[in-house]
Write a protein that holds these residues in place. Structure first.
Motif, mmCIF file in Angstrom:
data_model
loop_
_atom_site.group_PDB
_atom_site.id
_atom_site.type_symbol
_atom_site.label_atom_id
_atom_site.label_comp_id
_atom_site.label_asym_id
_atom_site.label_seq_id
_atom_site.Cartn_x
_atom_site.Cartn_y
_atom_site.Cartn_z
ATOM 1 N N VAL A 1 -1.223 4.845 -1.039
ATOM 2 C CA VAL A 1 -2.624 4.662 -0.686
ATOM 3 C C VAL A 1 -2.899 5.339 0.652
ATOM 4 O O VAL A 1 -2.096 5.251 1.581
ATOM 5 N N THR B 1 -6.979 5.583 -3.084
ATOM 6 C CA THR B 1 -5.916 6.497 -3.478
ATOM 7 C C THR B 1 -6.433 7.905 -3.694
ATOM 8 O O THR B 1 -5.654 8.831 -3.782
ATOM 9 N N GLY C 1 -6.011 1.287 3.661
ATOM 10 C CA GLY C 1 -6.185 0.031 2.957
ATOM 11 C C GLY C 1 -6.893 -1.020 3.782
ATOM 12 O O GLY C 1 -7.128 -0.859 4.977
ATOM 13 N N GLY D 1 -7.317 -0.574 -1.587
ATOM 14 C CA GLY D 1 -6.876 0.712 -1.072
ATOM 15 C C GLY D 1 -7.645 1.857 -1.694
ATOM 16 O O GLY D 1 -8.269 1.714 -2.743
ATOM 17 N N LEU E 1 0.826 -1.204 0.000
ATOM 18 C CA LEU E 1 0.000 0.000 0.000
ATOM 19 C C LEU E 1 0.866 1.262 0.000
ATOM 20 O O LEU E 1 0.545 2.235 -0.680
#
Length: 129
Positions: free
Chosen positions: A66, A128, A69, A126, A61
């Motif tokens: 990210v 973003t 997650g 995740g 991640l």
């Protein structure tokens, strides 16, 4: 002399642990004359086992920058659905809602198949955006 064997045995996973509904979506190309990504359509839904990302998953991640997650496990579908990192997922659970009360749209960051037993697919999700 009898010595105990210290071979690792993975804890058994039971069907009753898969209790969170998840839907997977994929972007399909638009056949029209206008350029663009197209529409998203639901490609698969099932029950999953959702849990906090482990340290190994957090490393994946962090590489992908990210915000937060989650890791899920689903039963292997044997070709009915093959998760891809271009897919998105939505978990149907009150704990996975954003501040506005809408379901969080998770990006599929990593997919790991169980090559030993062919039973489970581990998917790291995740956000973003």
């Amino acid at each position: 002399m009898n010595r105990p064997e210290f071979e690792y045995k993975a804890p058994p996973i039971k069907t009753s642990q898969f209790n969170t509904p998840v839907s997977f979506f994929r972007t399909v190309e638009d056949d029209g004359p206008e350029p663009g990504a197209g529409n998203t359509e639901q490609v698969f839904d099932c029950m999953c086992l959702a849990y906090e990302a482990s340290n190994k998953d957090r490393a994946v991640l962090n590489v992908n920058e990210v915000k937060y997650g989650l890791t899920i496990k689903i039963w292997d579908t044997f070709g009915e659905y093959d998760p891809s990192t271009t897919d998105t997922a939505v978990l149907d659970d009150r704990r996975y809602l954003d501040v506005k009360g809408q379901p969080i749209i998770w990006d599929v960051i990593s997919v790991a198949h169980d090559l030993e037993n062919n039973r489970i697919v581990k998917i790291v999700l995740g956000v973003t955006r």
